[in-house]
Motif scaffolding. Sequence first.
Motif, PDB file in Angstrom:
ATOM      1  N   SER A 471       0.779  -1.109  -0.053  1.00 30.65           N
ATOM      2  CA  SER A 471       0.072  -0.074   0.095  1.00 30.65           C
ATOM      3  C   SER A 471       0.922   1.338   0.053  1.00 30.65           C
ATOM      4  CB  SER A 471      -0.904   0.041   1.206  1.00 30.65           C
ATOM      5  OG  SER A 471      -0.161   0.126   2.358  1.00 30.65           O
ATOM      6  N   THR A 472       1.927   1.239   0.458  1.00 31.80           N
ATOM      7  CA  THR A 472       2.979   2.495   0.646  1.00 31.80           C
ATOM      8  C   THR A 472       3.598   2.523  -0.664  1.00 31.80           C
ATOM      9  OG1 THR A 472       3.301   2.018   3.073  1.00 31.80           O
ATOM     10  CG2 THR A 472       4.819   3.206   1.787  1.00 31.80           C
ATOM     11  N   VAL A 473       4.148   1.600  -1.249  1.00 34.50           N
ATOM     12  CA  VAL A 473       5.098   1.605  -2.284  1.00 34.50           C
ATOM     13  C   VAL A 473       4.155   1.687  -3.495  1.00 34.50           C
ATOM     14  CG1 VAL A 473       6.844   0.775  -4.043  1.00 34.50           C
ATOM     15  CG2 VAL A 473       6.907   0.660  -1.207  1.00 34.50           C
ATOM     16  N   GLY A 474       3.048   0.905  -3.504  1.00 34.06           N
ATOM     17  CA  GLY A 474       2.173   0.874  -4.719  1.00 34.06           C
ATOM     18  C   GLY A 474       1.149   1.787  -4.920  1.00 34.06           C
ATOM     19  N   ALA A 475       0.867   2.537  -3.907  1.00 32.68           N
ATOM     20  CA  ALA A 475      -0.429   3.360  -3.817  1.00 32.68           C
ATOM     21  C   ALA A 475      -0.318   4.239  -5.238  1.00 32.68           C
ATOM     22  CB  ALA A 475      -0.317   4.330  -2.693  1.00 32.68           C
ATOM     23  N   TYR A 477       0.945   3.613  -8.159  1.00 36.15           N
ATOM     24  CA  TYR A 477       0.526   3.010  -9.217  1.00 36.15           C
ATOM     25  C   TYR A 477      -1.111   2.665  -9.452  1.00 36.15           C
ATOM     26  CZ  TYR A 477       5.388   1.954  -9.811  1.00 36.15           C
ATOM     27  OH  TYR A 477       6.859   2.148 -10.106  1.00 36.15           O
ATOM     28  N   PHE A 478      -1.532   2.671  -8.102  1.00 34.80           N
ATOM     29  CA  PHE A 478      -3.071   2.422  -7.835  1.00 34.80           C
ATOM     30  C   PHE A 478      -3.808   3.351  -8.309  1.00 34.80           C
ATOM     31  CE2 PHE A 478      -1.794  -1.216  -5.090  1.00 34.80           C
ATOM     32  CZ  PHE A 478      -2.731  -2.292  -5.480  1.00 34.80           C
ATOM     33  N   ILE A 479      -3.234   4.626  -7.825  1.00 38.52           N
ATOM     34  CA  ILE A 479      -3.914   5.820  -8.189  1.00 38.52           C
ATOM     35  C   ILE A 479      -3.949   5.836  -9.568  1.00 38.52           C
ATOM     36  CG2 ILE A 479      -3.870   8.419  -7.722  1.00 38.52           C
ATOM     37  CD1 ILE A 479      -2.771   7.978  -5.005  1.00 38.52           C
ATOM     38  N   GLN A 480      -2.895   5.946 -10.163  1.00 36.46           N
ATOM     39  CA  GLN A 480      -2.863   6.136 -11.709  1.00 36.46           C
ATOM     40  C   GLN A 480      -3.682   5.044 -12.444  1.00 36.46           C
ATOM     41  OE1 GLN A 480       1.279   5.545 -13.329  1.00 36.46           O
ATOM     42  NE2 GLN A 480       0.622   6.209 -15.050  1.00 36.46           N
ATOM     43  N   TRP A 481      -3.803   3.872 -11.818  1.00 37.37           N
ATOM     44  CA  TRP A 481      -4.664   3.005 -12.503  1.00 37.37           C
ATOM     45  C   TRP A 481      -6.294   3.228 -12.316  1.00 37.37           C
ATOM     46  CZ3 TRP A 481      -6.641  -1.631  -9.578  1.00 37.37           C
ATOM     47  CH2 TRP A 481      -7.389  -2.471 -10.390  1.00 37.37           C
ATOM     48  N   LEU A 482      -6.615   3.531 -11.081  1.00 37.75           N
ATOM     49  CA  LEU A 482      -8.061   3.994 -10.626  1.00 37.75           C
ATOM     50  C   LEU A 482      -8.209   5.140 -11.319  1.00 37.75           C
ATOM     51  CD1 LEU A 482      -7.878   2.463  -7.175  1.00 37.75           C
ATOM     52  CD2 LEU A 482      -9.171   1.329  -9.179  1.00 37.75           C
ATOM     53  N   GLY A 483      -7.298   6.137 -11.524  1.00 40.91           N
ATOM     54  CA  GLY A 483      -7.802   7.550 -12.170  1.00 40.91           C
ATOM     55  C   GLY A 483      -7.813   8.322 -11.254  1.00 40.91           C
ATOM     56  N   SER A 484      -7.969   8.268  -9.969  1.00 41.56           N
ATOM     57  CA  SER A 484      -8.264   9.419  -8.952  1.00 41.56           C
ATOM     58  C   SER A 484      -7.534   9.057  -7.450  1.00 41.56           C
ATOM     59  CB  SER A 484      -9.419   9.972  -8.991  1.00 41.56           C
ATOM     60  OG  SER A 484     -10.545   9.175  -8.430  1.00 41.56           O
ATOM     61  N   PHE A 485      -7.350  10.032  -6.778  1.00 45.87           N
ATOM     62  CA  PHE A 485      -6.936   9.838  -5.563  1.00 45.87           C
ATOM     63  C   PHE A 485      -8.169   9.025  -4.669  1.00 45.87           C
ATOM     64  CE2 PHE A 485      -4.519   9.486  -1.688  1.00 45.87           C
ATOM     65  CZ  PHE A 485      -3.309   9.912  -1.842  1.00 45.87           C
ATOM     66  N   GLN A 486      -9.469   9.728  -4.828  1.00 46.71           N
ATOM     67  CA  GLN A 486     -10.468   9.396  -4.093  1.00 46.71           C
ATOM     68  C   GLN A 486     -11.049   7.820  -4.455  1.00 46.71           C
ATOM     69  OE1 GLN A 486     -12.086  11.126  -1.600  1.00 46.71           O
ATOM     70  NE2 GLN A 486     -13.263   8.996  -1.223  1.00 46.71           N
ATOM     71  N   ALA A 487     -10.677   7.556  -5.626  1.00 51.17           N
ATOM     72  CA  ALA A 487     -11.151   6.185  -6.017  1.00 51.17           C
ATOM     73  C   ALA A 487     -10.147   5.167  -5.177  1.00 51.17           C
ATOM     74  CB  ALA A 487     -10.734   5.974  -7.690  1.00 51.17           C
ATOM     75  N   THR A 490     -11.553   4.865  -1.892  1.00 45.97           N
ATOM     76  CA  THR A 490     -12.921   4.349  -2.117  1.00 45.97           C
ATOM     77  C   THR A 490     -12.697   2.939  -2.058  1.00 45.97           C
ATOM     78  OG1 THR A 490     -14.117   5.911  -2.933  1.00 45.97           O
ATOM     79  CG2 THR A 490     -15.001   3.699  -3.173  1.00 45.97           C
ATOM     80  N   LEU A 491     -11.385   2.330  -2.695  1.00 46.71           N
ATOM     81  CA  LEU A 491     -11.061   0.887  -2.836  1.00 46.71           C
ATOM     82  C   LEU A 491     -10.735   0.700  -1.277  1.00 46.71           C
ATOM     83  CD1 LEU A 491     -10.132  -1.690  -4.230  1.00 46.71           C
ATOM     84  CD2 LEU A 491      -7.854  -0.675  -4.579  1.00 46.71           C
ATOM     85  N   THR A 492      -9.881   1.492  -0.675  1.00 44.54           N
ATOM     86  CA  THR A 492      -9.534   0.984   0.685  1.00 44.54           C
ATOM     87  C   THR A 492     -10.810   0.861   1.591  1.00 44.54           C
ATOM     88  OG1 THR A 492      -7.479   2.268   0.433  1.00 44.54           O
ATOM     89  CG2 THR A 492      -8.216   1.773   2.741  1.00 44.54           C
ATOM     90  N   ALA A 493     -11.686   1.662   1.642  1.00 42.02           N
ATOM     91  CA  ALA A 493     -13.027   1.525   2.450  1.00 42.02           C
ATOM     92  C   ALA A 493     -13.719   0.344   2.007  1.00 42.02           C
ATOM     93  CB  ALA A 493     -14.053   2.767   1.888  1.00 42.02           C
ATOM     94  N   VAL A 494     -13.667  -0.174   0.647  1.00 38.18           N
ATOM     95  CA  VAL A 494     -14.245  -1.502   0.293  1.00 38.18           C
ATOM     96  C   VAL A 494     -13.586  -2.478   0.951  1.00 38.18           C
ATOM     97  CG1 VAL A 494     -14.922  -3.034  -1.577  1.00 38.18           C
ATOM     98  CG2 VAL A 494     -15.319  -0.415  -1.769  1.00 38.18           C
ATOM     99  N   LEU A 495     -12.313  -2.545   0.881  1.00 34.62           N
ATOM    100  CA  LEU A 495     -11.343  -3.390   1.687  1.00 34.62           C
ATOM    101  C   LEU A 495     -11.782  -3.625   3.254  1.00 34.62           C
ATOM    102  CD1 LEU A 495      -7.859  -3.039   0.114  1.00 34.62           C
ATOM    103  CD2 LEU A 495      -9.761  -4.846  -0.529  1.00 34.62           C
ATOM    104  N   TYR A 496     -11.962  -2.498   3.827  1.00 35.60           N
ATOM    105  CA  TYR A 496     -12.341  -2.508   5.266  1.00 35.60           C
ATOM    106  C   TYR A 496     -13.665  -3.128   5.206  1.00 35.60           C
ATOM    107  CZ  TYR A 496      -9.214   0.995   7.285  1.00 35.60           C
ATOM    108  OH  TYR A 496      -8.003   1.644   7.772  1.00 35.60           O
ATOM    109  N   PHE A 497     -14.652  -2.815   4.514  1.00 33.06           N
ATOM    110  CA  PHE A 497     -15.846  -3.404   4.837  1.00 33.06           C
ATOM    111  C   PHE A 497     -15.870  -4.997   4.338  1.00 33.06           C
ATOM    112  CE2 PHE A 497     -17.443   0.946   3.349  1.00 33.06           C
ATOM    113  CZ  PHE A 497     -17.282   1.495   4.573  1.00 33.06           C
TER     114      PHE A 497
END
Length: 514
Positions: A471-475, A477-487, A490-497
């Motif tokens: 999550s620290t190193v790859g964030a 890449y995730f942000i670039q892949w998902l298109g936005s920081f908020q996305a 949101t993915l992190t929130a889904v993982l929590y739930f």
Amino acid sequence: MASVRSCVSIKPAAGPARNRSARVGATTLEPTRLQISADSSSSSGSAADGCGKGVGYAVSSSGRVNGVAGMVGDGGRARRRGGGEVVPTCSAMEGVSHGAVAAAVPSLPALPERAKLVALVAAVMLLCNADRVVMSVAIVAMLQSSYLWGYVLSSMVGGALADRYGGKKVMAGAAALWSLATFLTPWAASQSAIMLLAIRVLFGLAQGVAFPTMSTLLPKWFPTHERATAVGLSMGGFHLGNVVSFLATPIIMSHIGLARTFAFFASLGYLWISVWLLNVESDPIDSRTIRKSELQLILAGRSKSKVKGSKSPSLRQVFSKMEMWAIIIADVINKWGYFVLLSWMPVYFKTVYNVNLKQVAWFSSIPWGVMALSGYVAGASADLIIKSGLSIGRVRKIMQSIGFIGPGVSLLCLRFAQTPSVAAVIMTAALGLNSCSQAGYFCNIQDIAPTYAGSLHGLTNGIGTVAAIVSTVGAGYFIQWLGSFQAFLTLTAVLYFSAIVFYNIYATGDLIFD
């Protein structure tokens, strides 16, 4: 005046408790009801070496003595022989009244021994995190991830060492190692980036040992209904280490310089080690200063199970239990979300609000203070609910639900924040609610496997730290892949739930590994 023999009669209480077989052979030390008695005819039996009647004990089929002999003045002692045999002895006190015997008992410290232990654990957690943050303040940020690599490598080893050799020595060794790493940091920085990287890995190795060692110590020293509070206090010290370091390090460096600042924090570590070694034992049974009433409370509150072999469960056994997977997944998601919040929130505020969060004074202290306070409140509340009669498993699920649903909802709410101040409050709330996990999955490992809590905590900690690295190193890449920081949030929130659903289905407070 007639001779008075004052000894301690020990009568087994209802629930059995665990003792380390390495200390007393095959014998089992059970929680006891301690009664001071001057009666010369004890129904519990008398010592076989002629000390007279009045010392209660029980003899196993192997001829060894089970129980603890307390002491009134010098009237009752437990003496260990070479093979681990416990032999109660007592001596007559001629010409002394029973009241005088009681008056002759030396006064005992008012502070319980387990309170001393948790205070020292909290102190070393504070120093541990303070040393890490000192490096963060003084050393370039590009080397910070190296800490996690050392941390993930040593977690399981540290837990196994603590389970085998006792938390006292292992915790002292970890503190000595990270204090040395702190002291050597300025020198390493003056040599090369490789040397500094090595020191950071060394520090991560030391801290990776410390956390599972805490899980080895607390089940031995605290009854079940006090463990969440003990964890909350211990981790409170860890969180406050950030507050102390962020606020104090710039001031100290301005007065004594960079190298002496590191030397100062390292010296605090070695001071702590001397206090620790002189005041703490790995098991309360070995303590020379613990009161009988406190020992009785601790033993009576241990998990009700028989002592078995010292061999840890195999990885196949561990991974075959869904109850264990509930804890592993909770640890993975907790560390994912925790490091997302800590590592990427400054980038988030700079990107969305054009605010440099590192220059905002509250960010260096308030979130950590909130985490320390909320972790303690969660622990104390969990223990209070357990005392009221609700099952341990249910309480762990309630606390873990708060610890995951709270941050998940907070991350979703960030999209509606119109100002950086509102967003900062939401993020602080997310961190504070996340601390409730300490009374959830973090304590749960001590419920299901108190004997192997260090080893299993080290295993889950290591797996979870891999998620922290991702999550620290790859964030980015995730942000670039998902298109936005908020996305990404949101993915992190889904993982929590998702994780809390799994935890509520499979987690338990019952003993799984014994």
